[in-house]
Motif scaffolding. Structure first.
Motif, PDB file in Angstrom:
ATOM      1  N   PRO A  52       0.802  -1.233   0.000  1.00  0.00           N
ATOM      2  CA  PRO A  52       0.000   0.000   0.000  1.00  0.00           C
ATOM      3  C   PRO A  52       0.829   1.274   0.000  1.00  0.00           C
ATOM      4  N   GLU A  53       2.046   1.213   0.566  1.00  0.00           N
ATOM      5  CA  GLU A  53       2.871   2.408   0.642  1.00  0.00           C
ATOM      6  C   GLU A  53       3.715   2.621  -0.614  1.00  0.00           C
ATOM      7  N   ASP A  54       3.505   1.805  -1.646  1.00  0.00           N
ATOM      8  CA  ASP A  54       4.153   2.077  -2.931  1.00  0.00           C
ATOM      9  C   ASP A  54       3.724   3.433  -3.479  1.00  0.00           C
ATOM     10  N   MET A  55       2.508   3.861  -3.119  1.00  0.00           N
ATOM     11  CA  MET A  55       1.960   5.106  -3.645  1.00  0.00           C
ATOM     12  C   MET A  55       2.667   6.346  -3.094  1.00  0.00           C
ATOM     13  N   LEU A  56       3.519   6.182  -2.090  1.00  0.00           N
ATOM     14  CA  LEU A  56       4.161   7.336  -1.461  1.00  0.00           C
ATOM     15  C   LEU A  56       5.549   7.626  -2.018  1.00  0.00           C
ATOM     16  N   PHE A  57       6.082   6.756  -2.873  1.00  0.00           N
ATOM     17  CA  PHE A  57       7.463   6.930  -3.309  1.00  0.00           C
ATOM     18  C   PHE A  57       7.649   8.210  -4.112  1.00  0.00           C
ATOM     19  N   PHE A  58       6.864   8.388  -5.149  1.00  0.00           N
ATOM     20  CA  PHE A  58       7.061   9.540  -6.022  1.00  0.00           C
ATOM     21  C   PHE A  58       6.818  10.847  -5.278  1.00  0.00           C
ATOM     22  N   LEU A  59       5.838  10.850  -4.404  1.00  0.00           N
ATOM     23  CA  LEU A  59       5.552  12.054  -3.629  1.00  0.00           C
ATOM     24  C   LEU A  59       6.724  12.398  -2.718  1.00  0.00           C
ATOM     25  N   ASN A  60       7.301  11.392  -2.066  1.00  0.00           N
ATOM     26  CA  ASN A  60       8.420  11.622  -1.163  1.00  0.00           C
ATOM     27  C   ASN A  60       9.684  12.011  -1.934  1.00  0.00           C
ATOM     28  N   ALA A  61       9.918  11.358  -3.072  1.00  0.00           N
ATOM     29  CA  ALA A  61      11.105  11.673  -3.870  1.00  0.00           C
ATOM     30  C   ALA A  61      11.056  13.107  -4.386  1.00  0.00           C
ATOM     31  N   MET A  62       9.879  13.552  -4.836  1.00  0.00           N
ATOM     32  CA  MET A  62       9.776  14.924  -5.326  1.00  0.00           C
ATOM     33  C   MET A  62       9.897  15.923  -4.179  1.00  0.00           C
ATOM     34  N   ARG A  63       9.465  15.532  -2.990  1.00  0.00           N
ATOM     35  CA  ARG A  63       9.647  16.405  -1.825  1.00  0.00           C
ATOM     36  C   ARG A  63      11.135  16.617  -1.540  1.00  0.00           C
ATOM     37  N   ILE A  64      11.908  15.551  -1.626  1.00  0.00           N
ATOM     38  CA  ILE A  64      13.348  15.662  -1.392  1.00  0.00           C
ATOM     39  C   ILE A  64      13.989  16.562  -2.444  1.00  0.00           C
ATOM     40  N   CYS A  65      13.593  16.396  -3.691  1.00  0.00           N
ATOM     41  CA  CYS A  65      14.139  17.245  -4.757  1.00  0.00           C
ATOM     42  C   CYS A  65      13.810  18.707  -4.514  1.00  0.00           C
ATOM     43  N   LEU A  66      12.610  18.985  -4.047  1.00  0.00           N
ATOM     44  CA  LEU A  66      12.207  20.368  -3.804  1.00  0.00           C
ATOM     45  C   LEU A  66      12.950  20.957  -2.619  1.00  0.00           C
ATOM     46  N   GLU A  67      13.079  20.191  -1.538  1.00  0.00           N
ATOM     47  CA  GLU A  67      13.748  20.708  -0.348  1.00  0.00           C
ATOM     48  C   GLU A  67      15.218  21.001  -0.606  1.00  0.00           C
ATOM     49  N   HIS A  68      15.857  20.208  -1.462  1.00  0.00           N
ATOM     50  CA  HIS A  68      17.284  20.387  -1.726  1.00  0.00           C
ATOM     51  C   HIS A  68      17.546  21.026  -3.083  1.00  0.00           C
ATOM     52  N   LYS A  69      16.453  21.458  -3.742  1.00  0.00           N
ATOM     53  CA  LYS A  69      16.551  22.191  -5.008  1.00  0.00           C
ATOM     54  C   LYS A  69      17.413  21.445  -6.031  1.00  0.00           C
ATOM     55  N   ASP A  70      17.159  20.160  -6.161  1.00  0.00           N
ATOM     56  CA  ASP A  70      17.892  19.311  -7.092  1.00  0.00           C
ATOM     57  C   ASP A  70      17.012  19.074  -8.314  1.00  0.00           C
ATOM     58  N   LEU A  71      17.172  19.939  -9.322  1.00  0.00           N
ATOM     59  CA  LEU A  71      16.322  19.870 -10.505  1.00  0.00           C
ATOM     60  C   LEU A  71      16.640  18.639 -11.353  1.00  0.00           C
ATOM     61  N   GLU A  72      17.912  18.258 -11.412  1.00  0.00           N
ATOM     62  CA  GLU A  72      18.294  17.104 -12.225  1.00  0.00           C
ATOM     63  C   GLU A  72      17.617  15.829 -11.740  1.00  0.00           C
ATOM     64  N   GLN A  73      17.620  15.609 -10.423  1.00  0.00           N
ATOM     65  CA  GLN A  73      16.974  14.415  -9.888  1.00  0.00           C
ATOM     66  C   GLN A  73      15.453  14.503 -10.022  1.00  0.00           C
ATOM     67  N   ALA A  74      14.916  15.701  -9.986  1.00  0.00           N
ATOM     68  CA  ALA A  74      13.469  15.856 -10.168  1.00  0.00           C
ATOM     69  C   ALA A  74      13.060  15.417 -11.571  1.00  0.00           C
ATOM     70  N   TYR A  75      13.860  15.768 -12.563  1.00  0.00           N
ATOM     71  CA  TYR A  75      13.570  15.320 -13.926  1.00  0.00           C
ATOM     72  C   TYR A  75      13.646  13.793 -14.019  1.00  0.00           C
ATOM     73  N   ARG A  76      14.592  13.201 -13.305  1.00  0.00           N
ATOM     74  CA  ARG A  76      14.724  11.746 -13.334  1.00  0.00           C
ATOM     75  C   ARG A  76      13.538  11.068 -12.642  1.00  0.00           C
ATOM     76  N   VAL A  77      13.089  11.667 -11.558  1.00  0.00           N
ATOM     77  CA  VAL A  77      11.913  11.115 -10.874  1.00  0.00           C
ATOM     78  C   VAL A  77      10.698  11.183 -11.786  1.00  0.00           C
ATOM     79  N   HIS A  78      10.526  12.314 -12.461  1.00  0.00           N
ATOM     80  CA  HIS A  78       9.375  12.460 -13.351  1.00  0.00           C
ATOM     81  C   HIS A  78       9.492  11.524 -14.554  1.00  0.00           C
ATOM     82  N   SER A  79      10.705  11.309 -15.021  1.00  0.00           N
ATOM     83  CA  SER A  79      10.896  10.365 -16.122  1.00  0.00           C
ATOM     84  C   SER A  79      10.547   8.946 -15.693  1.00  0.00           C
ATOM     85  N   LEU A  80      10.894   8.583 -14.455  1.00  0.00           N
ATOM     86  CA  LEU A  80      10.541   7.264 -13.938  1.00  0.00           C
ATOM     87  C   LEU A  80       9.029   7.118 -13.814  1.00  0.00           C
ATOM     88  N   LEU A  81       8.363   8.186 -13.457  1.00  0.00           N
ATOM     89  CA  LEU A  81       6.908   8.143 -13.340  1.00  0.00           C
ATOM     90  C   LEU A  81       6.247   7.802 -14.668  1.00  0.00           C
TER      91      LEU A  81
END
Length: 672
Positions: free
Chosen positions: A409-438
């Motif tokens: 059931p907690e599989d649904m939280l991965f993308f939300l948590n990963a994008m939160r980390i990218c936003l908090e640390h302002k890592d645009l490159e990893q954010a693009y990779r997370v969105h590409s994985l989505l």
């Protein structure tokens, strides 16, 4: 060609070497005693794999293969709303609030229809569909067997009628009927799953649901001294000496499944201490718990101890007991351990890689929930930022290009948590990779409900506004809004800040049209947009567009011009609108704004009065200049004497106007 192939091969080898080294750094292979046996089994399997390979004669396709192939050829239209809203174009939501309301209303309509179909199936027996589709026909939730028998108990269990099943069980016991162990375990599973209450389904009677809620509200008053909150009324708690415990104690014989059902029910309904006490009874009776029972106990372990070391020691003890009882762990076991480690403080960082390494050594493929727990352990906001995005990068190196299926059931939280980390640390490159994985395969299904989707895209868009060039931001703006993301006022404020940073304030009128259409025209956002347009001077064409935009915004402050309550003028909004109109040489309309200061009991700034006088000087309108000074005196502004002096020096005045200014000058001197 050959040299390019060699070069490509070297490049692939280098990348794979880096990947493997990074993964081993995250997850060193340490074992809890399962790894040795797993390796032995793998060796035996590898020896047997040298036998003949059987090639199937034909490919077997599932029933949805053609539909899936056709769906893969269709791309999403970014200018259209989400497909779930296209049944009724008139009700297509424009704001995040309307989006939530539409979604809830749609689900409520389905629930109401399901309730009537399941409650009164006799009125829906005619089937006009061709071909006949059994899954779309109403299910029968009415009890058909009235006599006291095992068949009646089986029927009530299958229909999930908890109270009716318990009543039938009691009648069978009173009649002296001996029930099989499997049937009693089925009843125990049902009671423990729903906490000794009928499930809160849409097909249950509303009066019955209200009665159950009252029972849940009254029961805990015996043990608690405070009133129950609404959230606690909805949650089902484990009652003392409930039917599950009563039936369990009445059973002439009990097996591991009986104990497992009771333990899992206690953990599910937060009776953690009783769950471990029941597990002790299981061991005393020389029985072996199954993997689901251990998973429940592991998830409850952090609730039983206070110190971090004690929590982890209890988890380790459970894992060792699994080895002693020859219980092989599954994916949910390791996910439960990783989730429990999140509550073990600093210990989690040293133990999580070992758990993850053991997981891979056993050949258990991690799910998105596994990686989400790893990110939650190593990327906490309360700790130092060093290495946070590095861990996210290592995880993405491991799973990029992969397609996942829901397993936890907690599989649904991965993308939300990963994008939160990218936003908090302002890592645009990893954010693009997370969105590409989505976007890989069916990973978009792992984004969760509509609220989580909006939150994910909101974080992604916020990061884009902070880090990307305005042209790229606008490209994503057209791609995401409104087909995937309904922005809130903060999201539009981030976009305005990006326009300001890149010097593209000329696009503000265009953004205003979208804001008005999406219903985000609130006073704070309107005030900020007016302030941006009034801050600097632009070309005549841009100033004219700003003036038209400001006049359109002005209508939101006039009652009766829209179906929404009129906004209340602030001094800042009035001043910015006046400055915009002055910059566009629209003096009559700017003068109307000055009158609104008086009508709304707002005071203009001294700088605005000076700018207005400079604009009047360009056309040498002495009458308007004197009226401006009189208006300034009415507001008792400190700049009134300076305005009087400027008008006397810079304008050609009549005798009547000179006398009026002299009287204003004398009155201002008396005031001072």
């Amino acid at each position: 060609m050959a040299s390019s192939g060699v070069h490509a091969g070297r490049h692939i080898y280098q990348k794979s070497t880096i990947f493997l080294s990074n993964f081993e750094r995250i997850c060193p292979r340490r074992n809890f005693a399962w790894t040795v046996s797993a390796c032995q089994k793998a060796a035996v399997a590898s020896q047997g794999s040298s036998e003949e390979i059987v090639i199937p004669r034909k490919k077997t396709w599932n029933k949805e293969a053609v539909l899936q192939a056709l769906a893969a050829t269709v791309k999403r239209d970014p200018t259209a709303s989400h497909y779930m809203f296209q049944d009724d174009p008139y009700l297509i939501p424009r704001t995040s609030g309307e989006f939530k309301l539409y979604s809830l209303s749609q689900e409520s309509g389905r629930s109401a229809a399901r309730y009537f179909i399941n409650t009164y199936p006799k009125f829906f027996q005619k089937d006009f569909a061709e071909p006949h589709i059994p899954c779309l026909m109403p299910e029968n939730f009415q009890l058909q067997i009235e006599e006291v028998s095992e068949a009646a108990l089986v029927e009530r269990i299958q229909l999930r009628k908890v109270k009716a099943a318990v009543d039938m069980y009691d009648q069978l016991m009173q009649s002296g009927t001996t029930l099989s162990l499997d049937l009693t375990n089925d009843l125990l599973d049902l009671i423990c799953l729903y906490g000794d209450q009928d499930p809160k389904q849409d097909d249950t009677d509303p009066e019955q649901r209200a009665e159950d809620a009252e029972e849940v509200q009254e029961e805990p008053k015996k043990g608690r001294g405070r009133p129950r909150r609404a959230s606690e009324i909805i949650r089902v708690v484990w009652r003392e000496s409930n039917n599950a415990e009563r039936i369990f104690n009445l059973m002439p014989e009990r097996d591991s499944r009986s104990y497992g059902a009771l333990i899992q029910g206690m953990v599910r309904h937060e009776a953690f201490a009783k769950a471990f006490s029941t597990y002790t009874d299981l061991l005393n009776n020389r029985l072996t718990a199954d993997v689901n029972t251990f998973n429940a106990l592991i998830s409850a372990a952090p609730e039983l101890k206070e110190k971090y070391v004690e929590k982890w020691e209890l988890i380790l003890d459970l894992l060792k007991q699994m080895v002693e009882q020859n219980v092989r762990p599954n994916l949910l076991t390791f996910n439960a351990v990783l989730k429990a480690l999140r509550r073990c403080g600093p210990i989690s960082r040293s133990q999580a890689p070992l758990v993850f390494g053991e997981m891979t050594a056993l050949g258990i493929k991690p799910s998105l929930a596994s990686y989400n727990h790893i990110l939650s352990i190593f990327c906490r906001t309360s700790t130092s930022t060093q290495g946070h995005t590095g861990m996210l990068q290592d995880v993405l190196n491991r799973i990029s290009g992969s397609s996942f299926e829901p397993q936890d059931p907690e599989d649904m939280l991965f993308f939300l948590n990963a994008m939160r980390i990218c936003l908090e640390h302002k890592d645009l490159e990893q954010a693009y990779r997370v969105h590409s994985l989505l976007q890989e395969g069916d990973n978009w299904k792992m984004l969760g409900d509509s609220y989580q989707q909006n939150l994910y895209f909101g974080r992604f868009f916020n990061l884009l506004c902070m880090m990307e060039h305005i042209d790229v931001i606008l490209k994503w703006y057209k791609e995401l809004i409104p087909s995937m993301y309904f922005p809130n006022p903060q999201g539009m404020r981030d976009l305005l800040q990006a326009l300001d940073t890149d010097g593209r304030l000329d696009l503000v009128p265009q953004i205003w049209k979208d804001i008005k259409q999406m219903g985000l025209d609130r006073v704070e956002l309107v005030e900020e947009m007016l302030s941006l347009m009034a801050r600097e001077k632009h070309s005549a064409e841009v100033q004219e567009a700003f003036a038209e935009c400001a006049l359109d915004m002005k209508r939101r402050f006039v009652p009766g011009t829209s179906n929404k309550p009129a906004l209340e003028w602030t001094a800042s909004a009035l001043g910015s609108t006046t400055a915009i109109l002055l910059a566009a040489q629209r003096r009559p309309q700017a003068w109307e704004m000055m009158q609104l200061f008086k009508d709304n009991n707002r005071v203009p700034s001294d700088a605005l009065m000076q700018d207005f006088l400079s604009s009047i000087k360009e056309v040498q309108d002495s009458r308007r200049a004197v009226e401006l000074v009189q208006l300034s005196a009415g507001f008792c502004l400190p700049t009134t004497p300076a305005l009087v002096q400027r008008v006397q020096q810079e304008f050609e005045l009549t005798e009547e106007q000179k006398e009026a200014l002299s009287s204003l000058e004398l009155s201002s001197d008396d005031t001072m």
